[in-house]
Design a protein around this motif. Structure first.
Motif, PDB file in Angstrom:
ATOM      1  N   GLU A  38       0.963  -1.238   0.048  1.00 25.29           N
ATOM      2  CA  GLU A  38      -0.050   0.079  -0.061  1.00 25.29           C
ATOM      3  C   GLU A  38       0.649   1.218  -0.109  1.00 25.29           C
ATOM      4  O   GLU A  38       0.635   2.299  -0.658  1.00 25.29           O
ATOM      5  CB  GLU A  38      -1.001   0.053   1.295  1.00 25.29           C
ATOM      6  CG  GLU A  38      -2.161   1.296   1.362  1.00 25.29           C
ATOM      7  CD  GLU A  38      -2.942   1.060   2.169  1.00 25.29           C
ATOM      8  OE1 GLU A  38      -3.487   2.131   2.623  1.00 25.29           O
ATOM      9  OE2 GLU A  38      -2.966   0.059   2.757  1.00 25.29           O
ATOM     10  N   LYS A  39       1.977   1.246   0.636  1.00 26.38           N
ATOM     11  CA  LYS A  39       2.852   2.427   0.726  1.00 26.38           C
ATOM     12  C   LYS A  39       3.390   2.637  -0.384  1.00 26.38           C
ATOM     13  O   LYS A  39       3.773   3.744  -1.053  1.00 26.38           O
ATOM     14  CB  LYS A  39       3.993   2.167   1.924  1.00 26.38           C
ATOM     15  CG  LYS A  39       3.302   2.450   3.290  1.00 26.38           C
ATOM     16  CD  LYS A  39       4.259   2.259   4.434  1.00 26.38           C
ATOM     17  CE  LYS A  39       3.840   2.454   5.716  1.00 26.38           C
ATOM     18  NZ  LYS A  39       4.657   1.911   6.747  1.00 26.38           N
ATOM     19  N   THR A  85       2.628   1.557  -3.410  1.00 29.22           N
ATOM     20  CA  THR A  85       1.489   2.137  -4.528  1.00 29.22           C
ATOM     21  C   THR A  85       1.147   3.386  -4.321  1.00 29.22           C
ATOM     22  O   THR A  85       1.025   4.391  -5.285  1.00 29.22           O
ATOM     23  CB  THR A  85       0.125   1.249  -4.197  1.00 29.22           C
ATOM     24  OG1 THR A  85       0.509   0.039  -4.429  1.00 29.22           O
ATOM     25  CG2 THR A  85      -0.837   1.748  -5.355  1.00 29.22           C
ATOM     26  N   LYS A  86       1.173   3.956  -3.161  1.00 33.62           N
ATOM     27  CA  LYS A  86       0.994   5.437  -2.843  1.00 33.62           C
ATOM     28  C   LYS A  86       2.026   6.208  -2.904  1.00 33.62           C
ATOM     29  O   LYS A  86       1.716   7.491  -3.661  1.00 33.62           O
ATOM     30  CB  LYS A  86       0.566   5.394  -1.261  1.00 33.62           C
ATOM     31  CG  LYS A  86      -0.796   5.186  -0.771  1.00 33.62           C
ATOM     32  CD  LYS A  86      -0.928   5.465   0.661  1.00 33.62           C
ATOM     33  CE  LYS A  86      -2.559   4.974   1.159  1.00 33.62           C
ATOM     34  NZ  LYS A  86      -2.712   5.242   2.566  1.00 33.62           N
ATOM     35  N   ASN A 130       1.771   6.633  -6.848  1.00 32.66           N
ATOM     36  CA  ASN A 130       0.755   7.606  -7.088  1.00 32.66           C
ATOM     37  C   ASN A 130       1.261   8.934  -7.062  1.00 32.66           C
ATOM     38  O   ASN A 130       0.715   9.853  -7.760  1.00 32.66           O
ATOM     39  CB  ASN A 130      -0.594   7.317  -6.449  1.00 32.66           C
ATOM     40  CG  ASN A 130      -1.433   6.183  -7.149  1.00 32.66           C
ATOM     41  OD1 ASN A 130      -1.427   6.188  -8.339  1.00 32.66           O
ATOM     42  ND2 ASN A 130      -2.120   5.343  -6.473  1.00 32.66           N
ATOM     43  N   GLU A 131       1.951   9.213  -5.973  1.00 30.16           N
ATOM     44  CA  GLU A 131       2.462  10.583  -5.580  1.00 30.16           C
ATOM     45  C   GLU A 131       3.319  11.098  -6.567  1.00 30.16           C
ATOM     46  O   GLU A 131       3.350  12.387  -7.216  1.00 30.16           O
ATOM     47  CB  GLU A 131       3.049  10.646  -4.004  1.00 30.16           C
ATOM     48  CG  GLU A 131       2.152  10.544  -3.007  1.00 30.16           C
ATOM     49  CD  GLU A 131       1.044  11.858  -2.752  1.00 30.16           C
ATOM     50  OE1 GLU A 131       1.697  13.063  -3.033  1.00 30.16           O
ATOM     51  OE2 GLU A 131      -0.157  11.605  -2.748  1.00 30.16           O
ATOM     52  N   ASN A 144      -2.677   7.540 -12.537  1.00 28.13           N
ATOM     53  CA  ASN A 144      -2.533   6.628 -11.220  1.00 28.13           C
ATOM     54  C   ASN A 144      -2.126   5.108 -11.449  1.00 28.13           C
ATOM     55  O   ASN A 144      -1.748   4.988 -12.708  1.00 28.13           O
ATOM     56  CB  ASN A 144      -3.828   6.556 -10.505  1.00 28.13           C
ATOM     57  CG  ASN A 144      -5.155   5.898 -11.196  1.00 28.13           C
ATOM     58  OD1 ASN A 144      -4.892   5.114 -11.744  1.00 28.13           O
ATOM     59  ND2 ASN A 144      -6.351   6.688 -11.261  1.00 28.13           N
TER      60      ASN A 144
END
Length: 150
Positions: free
Chosen positions: A92-93, A95-96, A99-100, A145
């Motif tokens: 999750e981190k 992927t975030k 995305n950032e 994204n």
């Protein structure tokens, strides 16, 4: 992957092996040298190599394979299901973070991006990096994204 995208772009634009000869025997890292050495009339290159060849008068960029081939998830990250299940927070981190990065690309100018990535391309001038980023932006190379549709 570069050869697959190239072949798909040819196919999508109505070209077959009757129209062109595609030599897949050259290692991707050697394509630039083979082309400069006279092997082939066209070559599939990443930036900033393509821009360098243009500046040296050894070729010119004719088209973006990304624009010719359509939506292609060129760079993807894989993991084993077992890792995903045990490390969902890390995934999750990650992927975030991606995305950032994509958000940064969309919200900042080519000049700002060139300054950020300069350390990854120490032999390329800021001016050339700006041109490269402009090309990738013009080709809409960065997705909005990390979601990949079927």
């Amino acid at each position: 992957m570069p050869a697959m995208v190239f072949n798909y772009a040819l196919y999508k634009n109505g070209l077959t092996d009757k129209d062109v000869i595609v030599d897949n025997s050259v290692d991707f890292a050697s394509l630039s040298g083979a082309y400069i050495g006279g092997q082939g009339d066209f070559v599939n290159l990443f930036e900033p190599t393509a821009l360098s060849l243009e500046k040296e008068g050894k070729g010119c960029v004719l088209a973006s394979l990304g624009l010719m081939s359509g939506e292609v998830p060129y760079t993807v990250f894989h993991t084993k299901k077992s890792y995903l299940e045990k490390n969902s927070e890390t995934i999750e981190k990650f992927t975030k973070a991606i995305n950032e990065g994509l958000k940064y690309i969309k919200e900042h100018s080519s000049s700002e991006i060139a300054q950020v990535i300069k350390s990854e391309f120490p032999d390329t001038s800021i001016e050339d990096l700006v041109k490269v980023v402009d090309r990738y932006k013009s080709a809409d190379s960065w997705w909005e994204n990390t979601y990949i549709s079927e």
